[in-house]
Design a protein around this motif. Structure first.
Motif, mmCIF file in Angstrom:
data_model
loop_
_atom_site.group_PDB
_atom_site.id
_atom_site.type_symbol
_atom_site.label_atom_id
_atom_site.label_comp_id
_atom_site.label_asym_id
_atom_site.label_seq_id
_atom_site.Cartn_x
_atom_site.Cartn_y
_atom_site.Cartn_z
ATOM 1 N N LEU A 270 -19.482 126.801 0.615
ATOM 2 C CA LEU A 270 -19.799 128.162 1.045
ATOM 3 C C LEU A 270 -18.524 128.963 1.280
ATOM 4 O O LEU A 270 -18.475 130.169 0.955
ATOM 5 C CB LEU A 270 -20.645 128.154 2.320
ATOM 6 C CG LEU A 270 -21.050 129.555 2.793
ATOM 7 C CD1 LEU A 270 -22.036 130.189 1.810
ATOM 8 C CD2 LEU A 270 -21.642 129.529 4.186
ATOM 9 N N ALA A 271 -17.496 128.328 1.815
ATOM 10 C CA ALA A 271 -16.234 129.033 2.024
ATOM 11 C C ALA A 271 -15.693 129.563 0.697
ATOM 12 O O ALA A 271 -15.169 130.677 0.622
ATOM 13 C CB ALA A 271 -15.216 128.116 2.691
ATOM 14 N N GLY A 272 -15.837 128.783 -0.361
ATOM 15 C CA GLY A 272 -15.418 129.242 -1.679
ATOM 16 C C GLY A 272 -16.215 130.442 -2.149
ATOM 17 O O GLY A 272 -15.658 131.390 -2.728
ATOM 18 N N VAL A 273 -17.517 130.413 -1.900
ATOM 19 C CA VAL A 273 -18.375 131.543 -2.270
ATOM 20 C C VAL A 273 -17.956 132.799 -1.514
ATOM 21 O O VAL A 273 -17.870 133.893 -2.082
ATOM 22 C CB VAL A 273 -19.849 131.201 -1.983
ATOM 23 C CG1 VAL A 273 -20.736 132.437 -2.161
ATOM 24 C CG2 VAL A 273 -20.332 130.084 -2.893
ATOM 25 N N LEU A 274 -17.674 132.652 -0.209
ATOM 26 C CA LEU A 274 -17.304 133.809 0.602
ATOM 27 C C LEU A 274 -15.935 134.365 0.205
ATOM 28 O O LEU A 274 -15.725 135.575 0.215
ATOM 29 C CB LEU A 274 -17.318 133.429 2.088
ATOM 30 C CG LEU A 274 -18.698 133.064 2.651
ATOM 31 C CD1 LEU A 274 -18.602 132.736 4.131
ATOM 32 C CD2 LEU A 274 -19.704 134.183 2.416
ATOM 33 N N HIS A 275 -15.010 133.477 -0.145
ATOM 34 C CA HIS A 275 -13.715 133.940 -0.649
ATOM 35 C C HIS A 275 -13.906 134.814 -1.891
ATOM 36 O O HIS A 275 -13.303 135.874 -2.023
ATOM 37 C CB HIS A 275 -12.815 132.743 -0.982
ATOM 38 C CG HIS A 275 -11.990 132.262 0.169
ATOM 39 N ND1 HIS A 275 -11.004 133.026 0.749
ATOM 40 C CD2 HIS A 275 -12.019 131.082 0.843
ATOM 41 C CE1 HIS A 275 -10.446 132.343 1.736
ATOM 42 N NE2 HIS A 275 -11.035 131.172 1.822
ATOM 43 N N ALA A 276 -14.766 134.352 -2.793
ATOM 44 C CA ALA A 276 -15.018 135.102 -4.019
ATOM 45 C C ALA A 276 -15.682 136.445 -3.735
ATOM 46 O O ALA A 276 -15.535 137.398 -4.506
ATOM 47 C CB ALA A 276 -15.884 134.273 -4.971
ATOM 48 N N ALA A 277 -16.412 136.517 -2.603
ATOM 49 C CA ALA A 277 -17.100 137.753 -2.234
ATOM 50 C C ALA A 277 -16.213 138.703 -1.441
ATOM 51 O O ALA A 277 -16.667 139.776 -1.030
ATOM 52 C CB ALA A 277 -18.361 137.426 -1.438
ATOM 53 N N GLY A 278 -14.958 138.312 -1.189
ATOM 54 C CA GLY A 278 -14.031 139.196 -0.505
ATOM 55 C C GLY A 278 -13.809 138.921 0.959
ATOM 56 O O GLY A 278 -13.069 139.651 1.629
ATOM 57 N N PHE A 279 -14.416 137.864 1.487
ATOM 58 C CA PHE A 279 -14.202 137.494 2.881
ATOM 59 C C PHE A 279 -13.049 136.488 2.979
ATOM 60 O O PHE A 279 -12.625 135.914 1.970
ATOM 61 C CB PHE A 279 -15.474 136.898 3.484
ATOM 62 C CG PHE A 279 -16.630 137.867 3.542
ATOM 63 C CD1 PHE A 279 -16.773 138.735 4.605
ATOM 64 C CD2 PHE A 279 -17.559 137.912 2.513
ATOM 65 C CE1 PHE A 279 -17.832 139.638 4.649
ATOM 66 C CE2 PHE A 279 -18.619 138.811 2.542
ATOM 67 C CZ PHE A 279 -18.751 139.669 3.614
ATOM 68 N N SER A 280 -12.571 136.259 4.198
ATOM 69 C CA SER A 280 -11.485 135.291 4.419
ATOM 70 C C SER A 280 -11.911 134.314 5.511
ATOM 71 O O SER A 280 -11.428 134.368 6.649
ATOM 72 C CB SER A 280 -10.193 136.011 4.816
ATOM 73 O OG SER A 280 -9.782 136.907 3.809
ATOM 74 N N PRO A 281 -12.822 133.406 5.192
ATOM 75 C CA PRO A 281 -13.350 132.514 6.227
ATOM 76 C C PRO A 281 -12.361 131.435 6.645
ATOM 77 O O PRO A 281 -11.539 130.971 5.859
ATOM 78 C CB PRO A 281 -14.577 131.887 5.543
ATOM 79 C CG PRO A 281 -14.228 131.894 4.092
ATOM 80 C CD PRO A 281 -13.438 133.166 3.873
ATOM 81 N N THR A 282 -12.458 131.063 7.901
ATOM 82 C CA THR A 282 -11.755 129.888 8.424
ATOM 83 C C THR A 282 -12.717 128.715 8.387
ATOM 84 O O THR A 282 -13.882 128.849 8.779
ATOM 85 C CB THR A 282 -11.293 130.139 9.869
ATOM 86 O OG1 THR A 282 -10.388 131.236 9.887
ATOM 87 C CG2 THR A 282 -10.608 128.900 10.439
ATOM 88 N N VAL A 283 -12.245 127.564 7.920
ATOM 89 C CA VAL A 283 -13.107 126.386 7.793
ATOM 90 C C VAL A 283 -12.706 125.366 8.853
ATOM 91 O O VAL A 283 -11.529 125.019 8.988
ATOM 92 C CB VAL A 283 -13.009 125.770 6.384
ATOM 93 C CG1 VAL A 283 -13.954 124.567 6.271
ATOM 94 C CG2 VAL A 283 -13.342 126.814 5.322
ATOM 95 N N ILE A 284 -13.699 124.898 9.603
ATOM 96 C CA ILE A 284 -13.465 123.896 10.647
ATOM 97 C C ILE A 284 -14.456 122.764 10.450
ATOM 98 O O ILE A 284 -15.668 122.998 10.347
ATOM 99 C CB ILE A 284 -13.651 124.498 12.052
ATOM 100 C CG1 ILE A 284 -12.636 125.629 12.287
ATOM 101 C CG2 ILE A 284 -13.495 123.426 13.127
ATOM 102 C CD1 ILE A 284 -12.852 126.372 13.593
ATOM 103 N N HIS A 285 -13.955 121.513 10.404
ATOM 104 C CA HIS A 285 -14.817 120.337 10.307
ATOM 105 C C HIS A 285 -14.740 119.603 11.642
ATOM 106 O O HIS A 285 -13.807 118.845 11.904
ATOM 107 C CB HIS A 285 -14.383 119.440 9.149
ATOM 108 C CG HIS A 285 -14.440 120.122 7.810
ATOM 109 N ND1 HIS A 285 -15.614 120.639 7.313
ATOM 110 C CD2 HIS A 285 -13.479 120.390 6.886
ATOM 111 C CE1 HIS A 285 -15.379 121.190 6.127
ATOM 112 N NE2 HIS A 285 -14.094 121.058 5.855
#
Length: 302
Positions: A270-285
């Motif tokens: 999903l982070a990859g999808v959001l990057h492609a949509a113009g967002f800059s998500p932070t990923v935390i596991h």
């Protein structure tokens, strides 16, 4: 001290207007946007706030008819003097609101109008409107909040005074294991336990959702592609709507049993999808690397 021609003037926003029109909301929103905010500050003391020591932050000053020494004509003359010598860049914001709506707000809060101690609230509003008329005419920015919700007003402030970088949502995509409890701050939670669990494949068990073989295993589950596509479509549609409602932070969480395989892969994808949509998500596991999760998964049905 007069600013030199090479110095940028200090940016000051004077926020005034009718009582009940939303001044406190505006100042709080400006503060969240990085402005230093002061409410009910005597404008005659404005000189003491201006200096070369620390003018790196814009300053928002709230004043209204309750402020000590509040004389609109004097405020205008002082502001003109300060802007003419180049020390400050001052913008005045006037918050207006229809009388019937102000009456409703005062009645709901059961507060007395400052100018109508022993009179109907309508009398206080009328007196205040007459007092503030010079400031209303002089203000560069007029915001009528009659039909505004709190979120509408916050959005209007952000559109006018937020730096462009501040207008973007702060998006976090996280993974977690239900066995360790749900994240309390998650806005959207997706349960990925319907996917075939890689934990029960011996070669995949020591790996995580960050490893390609685990991702390939998850992608082969016939239910995953369609379900994930719907999740991605939902999230990308909701994020702009959250922003429009004034939300600053959005945490999207994916959960599985132990928080090592299915949720991790889904969050990364999903982070990859959001990057492609113009967002800059932070990923935390959250639970990645927690050894106890293996024992938990072994004790549960796949």
């Amino acid at each position: 001290m007069v600013a030199s021609q090479t110095d940028d003037p200090q940016r000051i926003l004077l926020v005034t207007g009718m009582l009940g029109a939303g001044k406190s909301t505006v100042l709080r929103e400006l503060e969240d946007l990085g402005w230093e905010a002061i409410d009910n500050f005597p404008i005659r003391l404005l000189d003491r706030l201006i200096g070369p020591e620390d003018d790196s932050y814009p300053l928002a000053i709230g004043c209204d008819c309750r402020t000590r020494g509040f004389v609109p004509s004097d405020i205008i003359e002082q502001a003109k003097a300060l802007t003419n010598d180049g020390r400050i860049e001052l913008t005045t914001v006037f918050l207006d609101c229809a009388g019937h709506e102000l009456e409703r707000r005062f009645n709901e809060t059961r507060r007395r109008h400052f100018l109508a101690a022993d009179l109907p609230v309508s009398s206080g509003i009328a007196a205040e409107r007459e007092l503030l008329a010079p400031l209303r005419r002089w203000a560069e920015v007029l915001i009528d909040t009659t039909n505004f919700s709190v979120n509408d007003l916050k959005l209007a402030v952000r559109e006018r005074f937020a730096p462009s970088a501040s207008q973007q949502l702060t998006v976090t995509v996280s993974s977690f294991g239900f066995s360790r409890g749900m994240p309390p701050s998650a806005d959207l939670v997706f349960d990925m336990r319907f996917i075939d669990n890689p934990h029960w494949v011996e070669q995949l068990r020591p790996m995580t959702g960050l490893d390609a073989p685990v991702g390939e295993h998850i992608e082969r589950d016939p239910t995953f592609p369609g379900a994930f596509a719907k999740i991605a479509d939902l999230v990308t549609e909701l994020l702009p709507r959250y922003a429009a409602q004034g939300k600053t932070y959005v945490n999207i969480a994916f959960g599985c049993t132990g928080g090592r395989h299915r949720s991790v892969y889904s969050a990364q994808k999903l982070a990859g999808v959001l990057h492609a949509a113009g967002f800059s998500p932070t990923v935390i596991h959250r639970n990645l690397g927690a050894r106890a999760t293996e024992l938990v998964e072994d004790a549960q049905h796949p």
